[in-house]
Motif scaffolding. Structure first.
Motif, PDB file in Angstrom:
ATOM      1  N   CYS A 121       0.837  -1.219   0.000  1.00  0.00           N
ATOM      2  CA  CYS A 121       0.000   0.000   0.000  1.00  0.00           C
ATOM      3  C   CYS A 121       0.865   1.260   0.000  1.00  0.00           C
ATOM      4  CB  CYS A 121      -0.908   0.029   1.228  1.00  0.00           C
ATOM      5  SG  CYS A 121      -2.148  -1.252   1.238  1.00  0.00           S
ATOM      6  N   ASP A 122       1.995   1.204   0.701  1.00  0.00           N
ATOM      7  CA  ASP A 122       2.793   2.414   0.910  1.00  0.00           C
ATOM      8  C   ASP A 122       3.860   2.645  -0.152  1.00  0.00           C
ATOM      9  OD1 ASP A 122       1.370   2.635   3.233  1.00  0.00           O
ATOM     10  OD2 ASP A 122       2.963   1.933   4.565  1.00  0.00           O
ATOM     11  N   HIS A 123       4.263   1.595  -0.865  1.00  0.00           N
ATOM     12  CA  HIS A 123       5.467   1.713  -1.702  1.00  0.00           C
ATOM     13  C   HIS A 123       5.272   2.737  -2.827  1.00  0.00           C
ATOM     14  CE1 HIS A 123       9.095   0.839  -3.778  1.00  0.00           C
ATOM     15  NE2 HIS A 123       9.399  -0.120  -2.928  1.00  0.00           N
ATOM     16  N   PRO A 124       6.160   3.740  -2.902  1.00  0.00           N
ATOM     17  CA  PRO A 124       5.933   4.802  -3.896  1.00  0.00           C
ATOM     18  C   PRO A 124       6.070   4.333  -5.348  1.00  0.00           C
ATOM     19  CG  PRO A 124       8.032   5.101  -2.728  1.00  0.00           C
ATOM     20  CD  PRO A 124       7.321   3.992  -2.036  1.00  0.00           C
ATOM     21  N   ASP A 125       6.738   3.201  -5.585  1.00  0.00           N
ATOM     22  CA  ASP A 125       6.919   2.750  -6.967  1.00  0.00           C
ATOM     23  C   ASP A 125       5.808   1.817  -7.446  1.00  0.00           C
ATOM     24  OD1 ASP A 125       9.167   4.271  -7.342  1.00  0.00           O
ATOM     25  OD2 ASP A 125      10.512   2.703  -6.592  1.00  0.00           O
ATOM     26  N   ILE A 126       4.843   1.520  -6.593  1.00  0.00           N
ATOM     27  CA  ILE A 126       3.696   0.717  -7.044  1.00  0.00           C
ATOM     28  C   ILE A 126       2.579   1.673  -7.436  1.00  0.00           C
ATOM     29  CG2 ILE A 126       1.940  -0.958  -6.326  1.00  0.00           C
ATOM     30  CD1 ILE A 126       4.048  -2.278  -4.559  1.00  0.00           C
ATOM     31  N   LYS A 127       2.073   1.514  -8.644  1.00  0.00           N
ATOM     32  CA  LYS A 127       1.109   2.481  -9.186  1.00  0.00           C
ATOM     33  C   LYS A 127      -0.348   2.066  -8.984  1.00  0.00           C
ATOM     34  CE  LYS A 127       4.498   4.936 -10.578  1.00  0.00           C
ATOM     35  NZ  LYS A 127       4.928   5.932  -9.631  1.00  0.00           N
ATOM     36  N   ALA A 128      -0.592   0.754  -8.899  1.00  0.00           N
ATOM     37  CA  ALA A 128      -1.979   0.304  -8.761  1.00  0.00           C
ATOM     38  C   ALA A 128      -2.022  -0.973  -7.935  1.00  0.00           C
ATOM     39  CB  ALA A 128      -2.588   0.048 -10.134  1.00  0.00           C
TER      40      ALA A 128
ATOM     41  N   VAL B 217      -8.477  -8.667  -3.440  1.00  0.00           N
ATOM     42  CA  VAL B 217      -9.697  -9.451  -3.247  1.00  0.00           C
ATOM     43  C   VAL B 217      -9.597 -10.095  -1.877  1.00  0.00           C
ATOM     44  CG1 VAL B 217     -11.151 -11.341  -4.077  1.00  0.00           C
ATOM     45  CG2 VAL B 217      -9.955  -9.896  -5.728  1.00  0.00           C
ATOM     46  N   GLY B 218     -10.624  -9.921  -1.066  1.00  0.00           N
ATOM     47  CA  GLY B 218     -10.621 -10.493   0.284  1.00  0.00           C
ATOM     48  C   GLY B 218     -11.774  -9.924   1.090  1.00  0.00           C
ATOM     49  N   SER B 219     -11.594  -9.901   2.393  1.00  0.00           N
ATOM     50  CA  SER B 219     -12.702  -9.500   3.270  1.00  0.00           C
ATOM     51  C   SER B 219     -12.923  -7.980   3.234  1.00  0.00           C
ATOM     52  CB  SER B 219     -12.388  -9.934   4.707  1.00  0.00           C
ATOM     53  OG  SER B 219     -11.214  -9.275   5.146  1.00  0.00           O
ATOM     54  N   THR B 220     -14.086  -7.567   3.669  1.00  0.00           N
ATOM     55  CA  THR B 220     -14.447  -6.143   3.643  1.00  0.00           C
ATOM     56  C   THR B 220     -13.568  -5.340   4.591  1.00  0.00           C
ATOM     57  OG1 THR B 220     -16.703  -6.787   3.135  1.00  0.00           O
ATOM     58  CG2 THR B 220     -16.395  -4.540   3.966  1.00  0.00           C
ATOM     59  N   HIS B 221     -13.295  -5.917   5.732  1.00  0.00           N
ATOM     60  CA  HIS B 221     -12.497  -5.221   6.738  1.00  0.00           C
ATOM     61  C   HIS B 221     -11.110  -4.907   6.178  1.00  0.00           C
ATOM     62  CE1 HIS B 221     -10.519  -4.393  10.512  1.00  0.00           C
ATOM     63  NE2 HIS B 221      -9.682  -5.381  10.284  1.00  0.00           N
ATOM     64  N   VAL B 222     -10.441  -5.924   5.630  1.00  0.00           N
ATOM     65  CA  VAL B 222      -9.079  -5.713   5.113  1.00  0.00           C
ATOM     66  C   VAL B 222      -9.119  -4.878   3.828  1.00  0.00           C
ATOM     67  CG1 VAL B 222      -6.960  -6.837   4.327  1.00  0.00           C
ATOM     68  CG2 VAL B 222      -8.277  -7.865   6.182  1.00  0.00           C
ATOM     69  N   GLY B 223     -10.093  -5.144   2.983  1.00  0.00           N
ATOM     70  CA  GLY B 223     -10.191  -4.401   1.716  1.00  0.00           C
ATOM     71  C   GLY B 223     -10.381  -2.909   1.936  1.00  0.00           C
ATOM     72  N   THR B 224     -11.153  -2.556   2.949  1.00  0.00           N
ATOM     73  CA  THR B 224     -11.379  -1.144   3.241  1.00  0.00           C
ATOM     74  C   THR B 224     -10.085  -0.486   3.700  1.00  0.00           C
ATOM     75  OG1 THR B 224     -13.632  -1.713   3.864  1.00  0.00           O
ATOM     76  CG2 THR B 224     -12.857   0.442   4.579  1.00  0.00           C
ATOM     77  N   HIS B 225      -9.341  -1.220   4.517  1.00  0.00           N
ATOM     78  CA  HIS B 225      -8.031  -0.729   4.983  1.00  0.00           C
ATOM     79  C   HIS B 225      -7.093  -0.534   3.776  1.00  0.00           C
ATOM     80  CE1 HIS B 225      -4.188  -0.650   7.090  1.00  0.00           C
ATOM     81  NE2 HIS B 225      -3.795  -1.660   6.326  1.00  0.00           N
ATOM     82  N   VAL B 226      -7.043  -1.535   2.898  1.00  0.00           N
ATOM     83  CA  VAL B 226      -6.147  -1.460   1.730  1.00  0.00           C
ATOM     84  C   VAL B 226      -6.558  -0.291   0.831  1.00  0.00           C
ATOM     85  CG1 VAL B 226      -5.532  -2.663  -0.427  1.00  0.00           C
ATOM     86  CG2 VAL B 226      -5.473  -3.891   1.753  1.00  0.00           C
ATOM     87  N   TYR B 227      -7.855  -0.145   0.636  1.00  0.00           N
ATOM     88  CA  TYR B 227      -8.332   0.934  -0.246  1.00  0.00           C
ATOM     89  C   TYR B 227      -7.908   2.301   0.309  1.00  0.00           C
ATOM     90  CZ  TYR B 227     -11.250   3.557  -3.409  1.00  0.00           C
ATOM     91  OH  TYR B 227     -11.676   4.416  -4.391  1.00  0.00           O
ATOM     92  N   ASN B 228      -8.149   2.491   1.607  1.00  0.00           N
ATOM     93  CA  ASN B 228      -7.835   3.793   2.206  1.00  0.00           C
ATOM     94  C   ASN B 228      -6.329   4.046   2.207  1.00  0.00           C
ATOM     95  OD1 ASN B 228     -10.516   4.253   2.664  1.00  0.00           O
ATOM     96  ND2 ASN B 228     -10.497   3.493   4.755  1.00  0.00           N
ATOM     97  N   ARG B 229      -5.585   3.049   2.612  1.00  0.00           N
ATOM     98  CA  ARG B 229      -4.139   3.258   2.779  1.00  0.00           C
ATOM     99  C   ARG B 229      -3.447   3.438   1.410  1.00  0.00           C
ATOM    100  NH1 ARG B 229      -0.494   0.907   7.569  1.00  0.00           N
ATOM    101  NH2 ARG B 229       1.556   1.427   6.732  1.00  0.00           N
ATOM    102  N   ALA B 230      -3.818   2.611   0.437  1.00  0.00           N
ATOM    103  CA  ALA B 230      -3.151   2.710  -0.872  1.00  0.00           C
ATOM    104  C   ALA B 230      -3.620   3.955  -1.628  1.00  0.00           C
ATOM    105  CB  ALA B 230      -3.410   1.448  -1.691  1.00  0.00           C
ATOM    106  N   SER B 231      -4.890   4.340  -1.463  1.00  0.00           N
ATOM    107  CA  SER B 231      -5.374   5.579  -2.102  1.00  0.00           C
ATOM    108  C   SER B 231      -4.642   6.778  -1.527  1.00  0.00           C
ATOM    109  CB  SER B 231      -6.871   5.791  -1.871  1.00  0.00           C
ATOM    110  OG  SER B 231      -7.608   4.726  -2.359  1.00  0.00           O
TER     111      SER B 231
END
Ligand code: NAD
Length: 501
Positions: free
Chosen positions: A218-225, A229-243
């Motif tokens: 989620c944090d790495h500056p060289d990853i663009k996208a 796929v997984g649970s709502t709890h983790v997916g929401t965290h990933v969405y917020n942190r990577a966005s």
């Protein structure tokens, strides 16, 4: 360090399968027997950075690889997957538990995406408008983003990684995959075959791990996208942190899919479909049907539904005739059994109790048999929680409208189905239901890769779905070019005129 007798899962960095230097390992366990099949490393920060750095370097050349060269790798890849189907299914069943037939289905649904990726030349076309002004044309280029990453769940360890890296790579990106740490073995075999098919070093990389690896992605500056796929709890965290870190993110998450049974439905077919969709793969599908709403007279079908469910064979996925395999872990087993008890305590009627089934030869397996709770209502834990086990919640409604209202009030929007013989009823359902994937006499309406997976509302964050048309846009940036070219003679004439004036 790793125990010598048990194989270790490797990382894939720059085309090399390497042993992690981490001191954190986790066992991969056969859920039917508790046998330890392998040990999976939790990659170190240096290893994760190395995977991303190699993917970034490989992107420089991969992005310019001709369409035909990219497409031919996936043509070869689909053939290799077909040739190794039985072996892939056997690995998958050993680590995940589902039946061998289901495991082949898991691989096959991924294979369909690989086939689609091999048609990338037709998929990644831009648009052109001729003469948008005098001598001016405007056209679009769908260009790859760079390093993309995928984070996948345990329940489809073949299909879901194959939703991700083939389409990302076919469109010219490079990729870092983080498979589920619960069952990474079939994913790794698929990755080996991808390299055998010709994916160059650095274009596909694999790291393993849990929370820390996911956060590093989620944090790495060289990853663009990031595709998750997984649970709502983790997916929401990933969405917020990577966005927050400026990435494009798509998260396909948890579900609570409802089926409506109208009294005019074909009874035999409907009940067979319900039993398969509620209890198949031990209910561990994001498109399973864990809730059925019996409308009007169809409420009288409950005893027959229970009789059919009771006939299902609960055993290891490798045993012939098994319908319901084990759930993934002892923790999942405890959670599911606990939720069933909570359902009873909160007032649901236990119509069929699948807890603690006798499974000859597999006393240690994580088994729950088909379980049916009736009289379920919103507000009960069994309704409000994604159980992700072979547990069917039965509700009742007096009319189609009432049933639609129940579904639309549920926060999830992954899938739904209606069983009816009436075109008018089916059409009204299709129009009014607020769920992204709709089945009409089809219990598990997962779209083929000509389309895209299109879960909605609480089941999804991000606009574009995985695979199909939508993912081409997800994995590319549209560049719009407006170009004016002068004919050389005309240009010379224009210059001469200016001088004369
Ligand atoms: P999960 O969310 O526990 O794990 C998914 C991934 O996230 C794994 O790679 C895992 O290592 C990582 N992870 C787990 N906990 C984390 C944390 N606290 N922080 C950061 N990363 C973490 O999901 P699962 O149990 O493996 O899979 C089942 C879930 O996936 C169900 O909710 C199911 O509905 C959902 N699912 C959804 C779809 C879909 O398309 N909508 C498809 C399949 C599965």
């Amino acid at each position: 360090m790793s125990n010598n007798n048990i194989p270790t899962i490797k990382l894939l960095i720059n085309g090399e399968f390497i042993e992690s230097k981490t001191d954190q390992w986790r066992d991969v366990i056969n859920p039917a027997t508790q046998e330890v099949l392998a040990r999976v490393p939790f990659a170190t920060p240096d290893e994760i950075n190395a995977a991303v750095a190699n993917a970034k370097e490989a992107f420089k050349t991969w992005r310019k690889t001709p369409i035909g060269a990219r497409a031919r790798i996936f043509l070869k890849y689909q053939q290799l997957i077909r040739e190794n189907m039985k072996e892939l299914a056997a690995i998958l069943t050993a680590e995940q538990g589902k039946t061998l037939a289901d495991a082949e289905g898991d691989v096959f649904r991924g294979l369909e995406v690989v086939e689609h990726a091999s048609a990338v030349g037709n998929l990644q076309l831009g648009e052109l408008a001729n003469n948008v002004a005098g001598g001016v044309d405007t056209y679009t280029l769908l260009q790859p983003l760079g390093v993309c990453a995928g984070i996948t769940p345990f329940n489809f360890p073949a299909m879901i990684p194959l939703w991700m890296f083939p389409m990302a790579i076919a469109t010219g990106n490079t990729f870092v995959l983080k498979p589920s740490e619960q069952d990474p073995m079939v994913t790794m075999r698929l990755v080996e075959l991808a390299l055998e098919a010709g994916i160059p070093p650095g274009v596909l990389n694999v790291i393993h791990g849990g929370v820390d690896a996911v956060n590093a992605i989620c944090d790495h500056p060289d990853i663009k996208a990031v595709s998750f796929v997984g649970s709502t709890h983790v997916g929401t965290h990933v969405y917020n942190r990577a966005s927050q870190a400026g990435k494009r993110v798509q998260c396909m998450m948890g579900a609570k899919n409802h089926a409506i049974v109208m009294p005019d439905a074909n009874k035999e077919q409907t009940l067979n479909n319900l039993v398969g969709a509620a209890f198949g793969a031990a209910g561990q599908r994001c498109m399973a049907l864990p809730v059925v709403i019996l409308v009007g007279e169809s409420r009288n079908w409950l005893p027959e539904l229970a009789r059919k469910a009771q006939t299902l064979k609960v055993s290891a996925g490798t045993e012939p005739g098994t319908d319901v395999g084990p759930v993934i872990s002892t923790a999942a087993l405890e959670r599911i059994n606990g939720l069933i008890q909570k359902g009873i305590d909160e007032g649901a009627e236990l119509v069929l109790d699948g807890r603690n089934p006798e499974v000859p030869g597999y006393a240690d397996g994580n088994f729950v048999g088909p379980t049916i709770l009736a009289g379920v209502k919103p507000g009960m834990s069994v309704y409000d929680t994604e159980i992700f086990g072979p547990v069917l919640c039965v509700m009742e409604a007096d009319s189609l409208d009432e049933a639609i209202d129940i579904i639309n009030a549920n926060p999830n929007g992954n899938g739904t189905a209606i069983f009816t013989r009436s075109g008018g009823i089916a059409r009204r359902f299709q129009e009014d239901i607020d769920v992204g994937q709709v089945g009409i006499n089809v219990p598990i309406p997962v779209p083929v890769p000509l389309f895209s997976f299109s879960g909605s509302r609480g089941s999804k964050l991000g606009d574009l779905g995985p695979y199909g048309k939508q993912v081409i846009l997800f994995y590319t940036q549209t560049k719009t070019v407006t170009a004016r070219w002068f004919d050389d003679d005309e240009q010379a004439a224009a210059v001469n005129t200016t001088i004369t004036l």
